[in-house]
Design a protein around this motif. Structure first.
Motif, PDB file in Angstrom:
ATOM      1  N   LEU A 138      34.853  42.793  54.800  1.00  0.00           N
ATOM      2  CA  LEU A 138      33.395  42.813  54.632  1.00  0.00           C
ATOM      3  C   LEU A 138      32.844  44.231  54.571  1.00  0.00           C
ATOM      4  O   LEU A 138      31.805  44.468  53.949  1.00  0.00           O
ATOM      5  CB  LEU A 138      32.725  42.025  55.756  1.00  0.00           C
ATOM      6  N   CYS A 139      33.539  45.188  55.183  1.00  0.00           N
ATOM      7  CA  CYS A 139      33.066  46.577  55.163  1.00  0.00           C
ATOM      8  C   CYS A 139      33.091  47.182  53.758  1.00  0.00           C
ATOM      9  O   CYS A 139      32.516  48.248  53.526  1.00  0.00           O
ATOM     10  CB  CYS A 139      33.873  47.435  56.125  1.00  0.00           C
ATOM     11  N   HIS A 140      33.716  46.517  52.796  1.00  0.00           N
ATOM     12  CA  HIS A 140      33.771  47.023  51.417  1.00  0.00           C
ATOM     13  C   HIS A 140      32.594  46.542  50.561  1.00  0.00           C
ATOM     14  O   HIS A 140      32.520  46.852  49.374  1.00  0.00           O
ATOM     15  CB  HIS A 140      35.092  46.607  50.757  1.00  0.00           C
TER      16      HIS A 140
ATOM     17  N   ILE B 151      33.191  38.283  48.800  1.00  0.00           N
ATOM     18  CA  ILE B 151      34.182  38.755  49.778  1.00  0.00           C
ATOM     19  C   ILE B 151      34.517  37.637  50.762  1.00  0.00           C
ATOM     20  O   ILE B 151      35.694  37.408  51.082  1.00  0.00           O
ATOM     21  CB  ILE B 151      33.662  40.006  50.516  1.00  0.00           C
ATOM     22  N   GLU B 152      33.500  36.930  51.236  1.00  0.00           N
ATOM     23  CA  GLU B 152      33.743  35.838  52.192  1.00  0.00           C
ATOM     24  C   GLU B 152      34.647  34.760  51.585  1.00  0.00           C
ATOM     25  O   GLU B 152      35.545  34.245  52.252  1.00  0.00           O
ATOM     26  CB  GLU B 152      32.422  35.239  52.666  1.00  0.00           C
ATOM     27  N   ASN B 153      34.435  34.415  50.319  1.00  0.00           N
ATOM     28  CA  ASN B 153      35.283  33.427  49.648  1.00  0.00           C
ATOM     29  C   ASN B 153      36.715  33.931  49.516  1.00  0.00           C
ATOM     30  O   ASN B 153      37.669  33.174  49.695  1.00  0.00           O
ATOM     31  CB  ASN B 153      34.716  33.065  48.278  1.00  0.00           C
ATOM     32  N   ALA B 154      36.866  35.217  49.214  1.00  0.00           N
ATOM     33  CA  ALA B 154      38.204  35.802  49.104  1.00  0.00           C
ATOM     34  C   ALA B 154      38.910  35.782  50.456  1.00  0.00           C
ATOM     35  O   ALA B 154      40.111  35.485  50.541  1.00  0.00           O
ATOM     36  CB  ALA B 154      38.109  37.230  48.564  1.00  0.00           C
ATOM     37  N   LEU B 155      38.177  36.084  51.518  1.00  0.00           N
ATOM     38  CA  LEU B 155      38.767  36.079  52.860  1.00  0.00           C
ATOM     39  C   LEU B 155      39.122  34.664  53.312  1.00  0.00           C
ATOM     40  O   LEU B 155      40.130  34.452  54.000  1.00  0.00           O
ATOM     41  CB  LEU B 155      37.821  36.747  53.856  1.00  0.00           C
TER      42      LEU B 155
ATOM     43  N   LEU C   2      45.532  36.994  48.361  1.00  0.00           N
ATOM     44  CA  LEU C   2      45.528  38.240  49.131  1.00  0.00           C
ATOM     45  C   LEU C   2      44.683  39.238  48.347  1.00  0.00           C
ATOM     46  O   LEU C   2      45.156  39.871  47.399  1.00  0.00           O
ATOM     47  CB  LEU C   2      46.943  38.774  49.341  1.00  0.00           C
ATOM     48  N   PRO C   3      43.396  39.366  48.715  1.00  0.00           N
ATOM     49  CA  PRO C   3      42.490  40.248  47.982  1.00  0.00           C
ATOM     50  C   PRO C   3      42.570  41.698  48.476  1.00  0.00           C
ATOM     51  O   PRO C   3      42.763  41.950  49.661  1.00  0.00           O
ATOM     52  CB  PRO C   3      41.112  39.663  48.270  1.00  0.00           C
ATOM     53  N   PHE C   4      42.424  42.630  47.535  1.00  0.00           N
ATOM     54  CA  PHE C   4      42.436  44.053  47.837  1.00  0.00           C
ATOM     55  C   PHE C   4      41.148  44.704  47.351  1.00  0.00           C
ATOM     56  O   PHE C   4      40.603  44.316  46.315  1.00  0.00           O
ATOM     57  CB  PHE C   4      43.580  44.758  47.094  1.00  0.00           C
ATOM     58  N   ALA C   5      40.706  45.728  48.068  1.00  0.00           N
ATOM     59  CA  ALA C   5      39.735  46.682  47.536  1.00  0.00           C
ATOM     60  C   ALA C   5      40.553  47.792  46.887  1.00  0.00           C
ATOM     61  O   ALA C   5      41.570  48.227  47.439  1.00  0.00           O
ATOM     62  CB  ALA C   5      38.865  47.247  48.639  1.00  0.00           C
TER      63      ALA C   5
END
Length: 197
Positions: A21-23, A54-58, A67-70
């Motif tokens: 979430l910080c991204h 982001i929440e959906n990815a997590l 496995l999501p990446f920034a």
């Protein structure tokens, strides 16, 4: 195939870190570089939808599906996009790479080639994947060219396969790369990155 767990991967100007979430603000800024959410055939979130993205990815990560990446630009420390492993099928030693997008100012640079080298190397050499796949919209010609430049093979098209944000339904172009093809593809990617730009 080994468990697909959060990991940080880095080479040259690219660092892939587990998406958190910080991204959020960084992803908003990256998407604003080119107003990428206005492109009909991509999954780039609209600014007000970034947190939900982001929440959906997590959530998918917690379920073991993604496995999501920034994507971090190492020289500046800025978030410049996102990418993921997804559709992870341990029983088949298969996963896909997708949900990939970069700020417009970093497109057509070494970023995508480097990120794909990192993801493919990790998939084949660390996780023990037997096949890595990609899927893209039938009208996302830039994505198709980028996948083909990596050395992936076109498997075919699944017609009337997935909804787009605008309510239309896309055909999905499928690609794959087998573990036995990886050494040659790796050599090509390393050569591409070594060329003067």
């Amino acid at each position: 195939m080994d468990a697909v767990l959060p990991v940080t991967l880095e080479q040259g100007p690219v660092r892939l870190v587990p998406l958190e979430l910080c991204h959020e603000e960084g992803l908003k800024a990256a998407a604003a570089d080119g107003a990428l959410w206005t492109i009909r055939v991509t999954s780039v979130p609209e600014p007000e939808q970034t947190r939900a993205y982001i929440e959906n990815a997590l959530k998918a990560r917690a379920e073991g599906n993604r496995l999501p990446f920034a994507v971090i630009h190492v020289p500046s420390g800025q978030v410049i996009g996102s990418t993921s492993y997804h559709d992870i099928v341990p029983a088949l030693s298969r996963l896909e790479i997708g949900w990939t997008w970069y700020a417009q100012s970093h497109q057509r640079s070494a970023v995508n080639t480097t990120a794909k080298l990192l993801l493919l190397r990790h998939a084949f050499e660390t996780l023990g994947a037997k096949v890595v796949g990609w899927r893209t919209d039938n009208f996302n010609f830039a994505s198709q060219r980028a996948i083909e430049r990596l050395g992936a093979r076109k498997d075919g098209v699944i017609r009337h396969h997935a909804p787009r944000r605008d309510g239309t339904v896309r055909d999905t172009v499928m690609y794959s790369l087998l573990a036995g093809e990886w050494p040659e593809v790796k050599a090509q990617l390393l050569w591409q990155l070594s060329r003067p730009r």
